[in-house]
Structures are given as C-alpha cells and as structure tokens.
Design a protein around this motif. Structure first.
Motif, PDB file in Angstrom:
ATOM      1  N   LYS A   1      -0.286   8.285   0.701  1.00  0.00           N
ATOM      2  CA  LYS A   1      -1.540   8.413   1.456  1.00  0.00           C
ATOM      3  C   LYS A   1      -1.953   9.865   1.674  1.00  0.00           C
ATOM      4  O   LYS A   1      -3.136  10.175   1.729  1.00  0.00           O
ATOM      5  CB  LYS A   1      -1.415   7.695   2.801  1.00  0.00           C
ATOM      6  CG  LYS A   1      -1.385   6.171   2.663  1.00  0.00           C
ATOM      7  CD  LYS A   1      -1.437   5.512   4.020  1.00  0.00           C
ATOM      8  CE  LYS A   1      -1.450   3.997   3.885  1.00  0.00           C
ATOM      9  NZ  LYS A   1      -1.434   3.347   5.192  1.00  0.00           N
TER      10      LYS A   1
ATOM     11  N   THR B   1      -6.963  -0.057   2.594  1.00  0.00           N
ATOM     12  CA  THR B   1      -6.692  -1.287   3.349  1.00  0.00           C
ATOM     13  C   THR B   1      -7.590  -2.439   2.906  1.00  0.00           C
ATOM     14  O   THR B   1      -7.168  -3.595   2.884  1.00  0.00           O
ATOM     15  CB  THR B   1      -6.838  -1.049   4.869  1.00  0.00           C
ATOM     16  OG1 THR B   1      -8.100  -0.440   5.103  1.00  0.00           O
ATOM     17  CG2 THR B   1      -5.746  -0.147   5.403  1.00  0.00           C
TER      18      THR B   1
ATOM     19  N   ALA C   1      -5.979  -4.070  -0.003  1.00  0.00           N
ATOM     20  CA  ALA C   1      -4.796  -4.844   0.394  1.00  0.00           C
ATOM     21  C   ALA C   1      -5.226  -6.183   1.004  1.00  0.00           C
ATOM     22  O   ALA C   1      -4.658  -7.241   0.692  1.00  0.00           O
ATOM     23  CB  ALA C   1      -3.963  -4.040   1.386  1.00  0.00           C
ATOM     24  N   ALA C   2      -6.262  -6.142   1.854  1.00  0.00           N
ATOM     25  CA  ALA C   2      -6.759  -7.375   2.479  1.00  0.00           C
ATOM     26  C   ALA C   2      -7.309  -8.313   1.406  1.00  0.00           C
ATOM     27  O   ALA C   2      -7.076  -9.526   1.428  1.00  0.00           O
ATOM     28  CB  ALA C   2      -7.848  -7.034   3.499  1.00  0.00           C
TER      29      ALA C   2
ATOM     30  N   GLU D   1      -7.619   5.479   4.312  1.00  0.00           N
ATOM     31  CA  GLU D   1      -8.017   4.213   4.956  1.00  0.00           C
ATOM     32  C   GLU D   1      -8.745   3.289   3.985  1.00  0.00           C
ATOM     33  O   GLU D   1      -8.816   2.076   4.191  1.00  0.00           O
ATOM     34  CB  GLU D   1      -8.878   4.490   6.205  1.00  0.00           C
ATOM     35  CG  GLU D   1     -10.274   5.053   5.951  1.00  0.00           C
ATOM     36  CD  GLU D   1     -10.318   6.496   5.427  1.00  0.00           C
ATOM     37  OE1 GLU D   1     -11.367   6.887   4.887  1.00  0.00           O
ATOM     38  OE2 GLU D   1      -9.310   7.216   5.549  1.00  0.00           O
ATOM     39  N   SER D   2      -9.271   3.850   2.887  1.00  0.00           N
ATOM     40  CA  SER D   2     -10.013   3.030   1.917  1.00  0.00           C
ATOM     41  C   SER D   2      -9.116   1.989   1.248  1.00  0.00           C
ATOM     42  O   SER D   2      -9.604   0.996   0.706  1.00  0.00           O
ATOM     43  CB  SER D   2     -10.648   3.922   0.850  1.00  0.00           C
ATOM     44  OG  SER D   2      -9.629   4.637   0.157  1.00  0.00           O
TER      45      SER D   2
ATOM     46  N   VAL E   1       0.822  -1.218   0.000  1.00  0.00           N
ATOM     47  CA  VAL E   1       0.000   0.000   0.000  1.00  0.00           C
ATOM     48  C   VAL E   1       0.853   1.263   0.000  1.00  0.00           C
ATOM     49  O   VAL E   1       0.606   2.192  -0.764  1.00  0.00           O
ATOM     50  CB  VAL E   1      -0.963  -0.001   1.217  1.00  0.00           C
ATOM     51  CG1 VAL E   1      -1.622   1.358   1.374  1.00  0.00           C
ATOM     52  CG2 VAL E   1      -2.036  -1.063   1.030  1.00  0.00           C
ATOM     53  N   ASP E   2       1.894   1.292   0.862  1.00  0.00           N
ATOM     54  CA  ASP E   2       2.662   2.540   0.961  1.00  0.00           C
ATOM     55  C   ASP E   2       3.485   2.824  -0.292  1.00  0.00           C
ATOM     56  O   ASP E   2       3.900   3.954  -0.522  1.00  0.00           O
ATOM     57  CB  ASP E   2       3.553   2.552   2.215  1.00  0.00           C
ATOM     58  CG  ASP E   2       4.403   1.287   2.334  1.00  0.00           C
ATOM     59  OD1 ASP E   2       4.276   0.421   1.457  1.00  0.00           O
ATOM     60  OD2 ASP E   2       5.183   1.184   3.297  1.00  0.00           O
TER      61      ASP E   2
END
Length: 655
Positions: A634, A644, A647-648, A641-642, A628-629
């Motif tokens: 960000k 994550t 990523a999951a 936060e959207s 993500v990073d």
C-alpha cells in the motif's frame, strides 16, 4: 498509425548535435553512415567502437583511462571500461559551453520564490555542501538520503554526494513513511536530508511527523539535516542540524573522488507495488555515458538550451533531467501541482523560463487535450523546439493534439525506458520524421527487439520487449544482492542472456515502435494478445470517462476468459446501460470485437503508483482472490484506499 506530423529540416545534419557526431565519426574514425538506421545497426553490433566513440566524442574527464571498452558482452555481468576511474559530478559540473555567469539551474515552485543559479554558483554550493558532508564523516560508499522535492538543495546534495564517492538516494516528500522506510531500510543511509513540508498548489503539507517516523525507523542514521522549506523561519528538530550549517562557508576546495566506472552513484527503486521495492544500483560511468548520448544526440540539447521535465525526485526522470548540465544545457526545476491553478500552469512556466525542451507524461498531455486546452493560446511557446512524453504510451490523438495546439514546428519525442536503465531505450532523434502514435526509433546502443511467444525475433507484430546486447547503464546490480540472484530473476529468467523488460512492443519495418502496455498485464483473448494502452485510449476518449482499468481473468479450461472493465466517471455521473452500450460500441468499432468487455463496473478511483502508473496486476490478483495486503504494497500507491472497492467486488462475485 503513421501520419507524418513533422519532418526534419533539410539542414538537420549541419544544425544538430547528432550531425556533429556523424562528422566526428567520419573525421576521427573513417566511418560514414547514409542514414539513422545504418548508424543504429553499427551502434548495436560494434558495441566496443560505439561506446568508445561516445567516451571520446564527449571528452569524458577521467582520472585513469580504461584498458578496454568491455571485457565480456554476455549478460548479466558485462564489465564496461575496466581500469577507468572518473566521477559523474566532475563531468556534470564541467558544464561544457557555459561560462561562470551563465544560468544553469532555474528553479520554480509553489512553496517559495523562483531562484536561478549560475554555473559558478552551482559549483560553489556543491563545494560547500561536499565539505559539510565530509565534516559529518561521509566518505566513499556511504549512503546519503534525501526526503526532498525537485529543488536546488536536492540537486546540490546529489552532486556533492557523488563528488565524495558516496551513494545518493531520494524519495519525494509525498511518499508516506512506509514507502520511504521500505526503501531506505534496505540501503541503510548514514545521513538524511529532509524538508519540513511543501506546498501543493495553495495547500500546505506538513511533513515533520513523517520525518520523525522515518528517523526512528532508520537505526543506521548518524545525522539529520533539516531544510526549512515550508516554514523558512522554522528550527531544525531535536538532534538535527539546518541546511545552512551543512552548507557553511569553508576554504575547502571542491575535489572529486576518482572512482571505478561501475562505482555506485545512486540507488533508484522499482515502484514496489508487489513486495519490497527493488533497490537498483546505478554506476557513475554507465549513467554518465548513457545520459551524454541521450541528451545530446537524441534530445539535441546543448549550450543555450533550457531543459524542463516535469518530475518528482521519486521518478527516474529526475535523475535524467539533472544530467542536463553535462551536455551544457540549463535545467528548469519545478516543484508543485502541475494542474494549479489550471492545466496551463506548466506551459506558462515553459514560456516564462524560455524552455526549449519540455518533457512531461502522456497522461498530462491527454488531460490537457481532454480539458480543451490550447497551450499556444495561453503561453508564448516560440522558444520550444522539443516536447518529450513518457510514463505511458501516447496514442495517435495525443500526437495530433500536440501539433495542432502546442506548435507545428517542434519535434515531439515519445520515449520509453525505465528506472532499471535510467533512460529511454526507444525514443526520438532529430534525423527522423515523427509519425502519429509511434515512437520514432530504437536509441543508439540499445539493441531492442520484439520476441514472439516461441522466442524468435519478429517485425511488424506484437512481441515481448527484449534487449539483446548490454548497455552501460544497465544496473551495476541490486543492493545487497551479493550473488546476483534477484537481479537475474528480475530480467534474465525468461530468456537466458537476454534482458526481458516486461512490455509489449511492435517494431515496424522502418524501425518505429509502438508499446502497448505491460506484458504481465496482458489481455489474452482466444490466443490473441491485446495491449492495454489502445484500450484506454478509446475508453478515456469518451467525455464521461475520467479514468479506467481493464483486466483479463484467464479461463483454466482454455476458453476466452473474462474481460472486466472498471471506469471512473466525471463528477455526478452514474454508469447506466446506455453508457455501457456506448463504451462497447466504441471499442468494437475502434479496435475489435475481442476488445468488448464482458462486464463494465463503476469505481471511485483507479489504483496508481506514486509516479502515476496504473496498477493492473494487483487489481487482477485481488479479483482472483489474493488478499489486498498480499496483492500490493500500500505504501507504494498514491491512493491505497482505491483497492478496497476491488476487494469488495471480488467477494460479491460468484466463484
């Protein structure tokens, strides 16, 4: 595509500013054009004559006249109007056609009472703030940064900074600390002007902690000026002065630094969703000429007009809006939540301020449509002649909604351009009819073409949007990019000497344009390139779907790959097989079987930039295993936060 929704009146050439320009060309240049297409063809082939005509027709105030119009048409590196010296602020503050007592800035918001500035009051405020900046040691080339909303102080600061030959940069105060420092650590401002907070709807948002963090992260800062916006009685933080001190009475006259045509005026930033935001440097002359052309000839703005574009100071549409007085139009500034207390708020503001041209984003118009709003029932919009839409493609149903619910006699102008040129290079014009779902034309002086995969120019089919001739408002360069490598890489690495913008466009035989999304977010199924815009138009047309994002994961073996759709549903709804089937059915019927996704998943939010653009590319990167990073910065997101959830999801999928 193509229902005609508006036709120019028979006397359009007598009544419009582009008509006056055509008469001027006939009288002063001996040039006659039968129609818009002929005028456009001339404007993009005889660049020298066209751009010199803009300079002369609008009587640009110069301190030294140019020795030529352009020295070399090759891109990048075109030099425009060599030898000329001028000042953007001087040309804006001339306010042609307006008397000293005419209103020129009408400011409304949710933090304080409305305020109107006359032409004389605006000049006086700029005079005092310019003197204040000079006392702080600001001179040509110094950077002045504004962490401030769309209010008169920010506008006055831009003009005062420009008058000195210093360089302006703004970030909207909803930007978080990291977003701001990612931008300003690159440009190293000397002075920071910052608000203490603001109201968004009825919610107070305190920004004092962010301002302290920004100050701490910018060692270049010599002075901070505090605007007591949220709390008018508040004191400036330690080591800062108040706005009243900056704008203190003085006898110093208002003067304008005579700077070269391409002297930096302001730095705008790309959204910075992957890596650091690009610091895009715009020049005094290029911005002035482009905005004179666009605001007067395309938007038909002039004395007597009230020009409102809903924007924050973090989007290039703010820079576009505030050039309005250069063509004699008054500007309407709004700061706050456009949906508070309901979606009728901006329409009521347009009525209250006598707005004649109201600009907004396509998502806002579509939200009004989805919400069942009928603006002409909630506000008297009889003064409205024009509505502008940008930020995303506006589908045909958005056009129809405007004509059915806002007004049948106004001209709807859908436009597209970018921060990179600080304008629209495709848009509307008073001389041509409006067709549903279609951007009317390519703008004067903008040689926009569609390129097929093999690099040839195509008509009537989807292609890569390119600009094949230079425009004066193309960037002077990127900040600190001394050899121009970052600049070349951004626009000229795919087609040498040709600007590649990164959008898909179809240009039809009459010159109308349809943009179908970012070319780096293409859906490419079985060799057929599909834009994302029409996809969203169908999916988000369903009552249950609030937002959506679609990505295509290519197959390394050359197969069809996977098309994944993520939807945000209305409050309390869960995605079930029945809704999945309905979405697929709608896409198959409205578009094609190729558009039917392989999987549909529910998410809580779609990642968006601070200027509300969807982020397909970072989602695609995350789904292909990029952390993500590394996939997105960000700080550039309105809702980091959207990411994550994606990523999951990527971790759960079989590799």
């Amino acid at each position: 595509m193509g229902d005609v929704l508006w036709t120019p009146p028979a006397d359009v050439r007598e009544r419009s500013r582009i008509g006056a320009y055509l008469r001027w060309l006939a009288e002063h240049r001996g040039l006659e054009f039968a129609d818009y297409d002929a005028l456009w063809q001339w404007s993009v082939t005889d660049l020298d004559a066209f751009w010199r005509s803009i300079w002369d027709h609008f009587a640009v105030v110069a301190h030294a006249e140019p020795t030529a119009t352009l020295t070399d048409p090759a891109m990048p590196g075109t030099r425009w109007f060599p030898g000329a010296t001028l000042n953007y602020a001087e040309n804006v503050l001339r306010m042609p056609g307006l008397g000293d007592d005419d209103p020129v800035v009408v400011a409304h918001g949710q933090t304080r009472a409305p305020e109107t500035l006359t032409a004389a009051e605006l000049r006086e405020r700029v005079r005092r703030v310019a003197a204040g900046l000079r006392r702080l040691g600001v001179g040509p080339g110094d950077r002045v940064a504004a962490y401030a909303p769309n209010i008169p102080e920010t506008y006055v600061l831009l003009l005062a900074t420009a008058s000195l030959g210093a360089i302006f940069s703004s970030c909207a105060p909803e930007f978080g600390t990291r977003s701001v420092t990612d931008r300003w650590q690159q440009t190293e401002p000397k002075v920071l002007v910052a608000v203490d907070g603001y109201r968004y709807g009825d919610k107070p948002v305190d920004r004092r902690a962010e301002v302290a963090a920004i100050r701490a992260a910018l060692p270049s800062l010599e002075h901070t000026v505090a605007v007591a916006y949220l709390d008018p009685a508040g004191d400036p933080p330690d080591g800062a002065i108040g706005w009243a001190e900056l704008a203190a009475p003085t006898d110093e006259p208002l003067t304008f630094a005579a700077v070269p045509f391409d002297h930096p005026l302001y730095v705008l930033y790309s959204s910075g969703t992957t890596g650091l935001p690009k610091p895009i440097v715009h020049g005094h002359g290029g911005i002035l000429l482009e905005h004179l052309k666009m605001l007067a000839l395309h938007h038909d703005l002039g004395p007597g007009d009230r020009f409102l574009w809903f924007t924050t100071t973090g989007w290039m549409m703010w820079n576009f809006l505030v050039s309005g007085p250069a063509v004699g139009a008054a500007i309407v500034l709004f700061d706050g939540n456009p949906g508070h207390p309901d979606l009728g708020a901006l329409w009521r503001l347009a009525a209250e301020t006598g707005t004649t041209y109201f600009g907004t984003s396509a998502p806002f118009l579509l939200a009004c449509r989805k919400g069942g709003l009928v603006p002409r029932d909630v506000a008297d919009l009889s003064a409205l002649r024009g509505v502008g839409s940008t930020g995303a493609p506006l589908p045909a149903e958005g056009f129809t909604w405007v004509y059915d619910n806002v007004g049948g006699r106004l001209q709807l102008q859908s436009l597209s351009g970018g921060t990179d040129v600080c304008t629209g290079f495709v848009g509307g014009v008073p001389l041509l009819p409006v067709h549903a779902g279609e951007i009317t034309c390519r703008a004067l002086g903008a040689r926009v073409e569609a390129r097929s995969a093999d690099g040839t120019s195509v008509v009537g089919e989807l292609g890569e949007l390119v600009i094949t001739a230079p425009m004066p408002s193309m960037p002077v360069g990127f900040w600190n990019d001394l050899d121009g490598e970052r600049y070349r890489e951004a626009y000229f690495d795919v087609y040498p000497g040709v600007w590649r913008h990164g959008d898909w466009i179809t240009i039809n035989s009459r010159g109308g344009c349809v943009i179908t999304g970012r070319s780096d977010a293409t859906l490419n199924r079985g060799g057929v390139r599909l834009g994302t815009a029409e996809f969203y138009s169908v999916v988000e047309g369903l009552d249950e779907v609030v937002d959506s994002v679609v990505v295509h994961l290519e197959d390394d073996e050359g197969g069809a790959g996977e098309l994944l759709l993520f939807v945000v549903l209305a409050e309390g709804l869960e995605l079930d097989d029945e809704l999945r089937r309905r979405i697929c059915r709608e896409l198959r019927t409205a578009l094609s079987p190729r558009h039917v996704p392989d999987e549909i998943h529910q998410v809580r939010a779609v990642p968006r930039t601070l200027s509300a653009k969807k982020l397909e590319v970072p989602v695609k990167k995350i789904l292909t295993g990029v952390p993500v990073d590394r996939a997105a910065a960000k700080g550039a997101l309105a809702n980091p936060e959207s990411l994550t959830a994606f990523a999951a999801f990527a971790q759960r999928r079989p590799s």
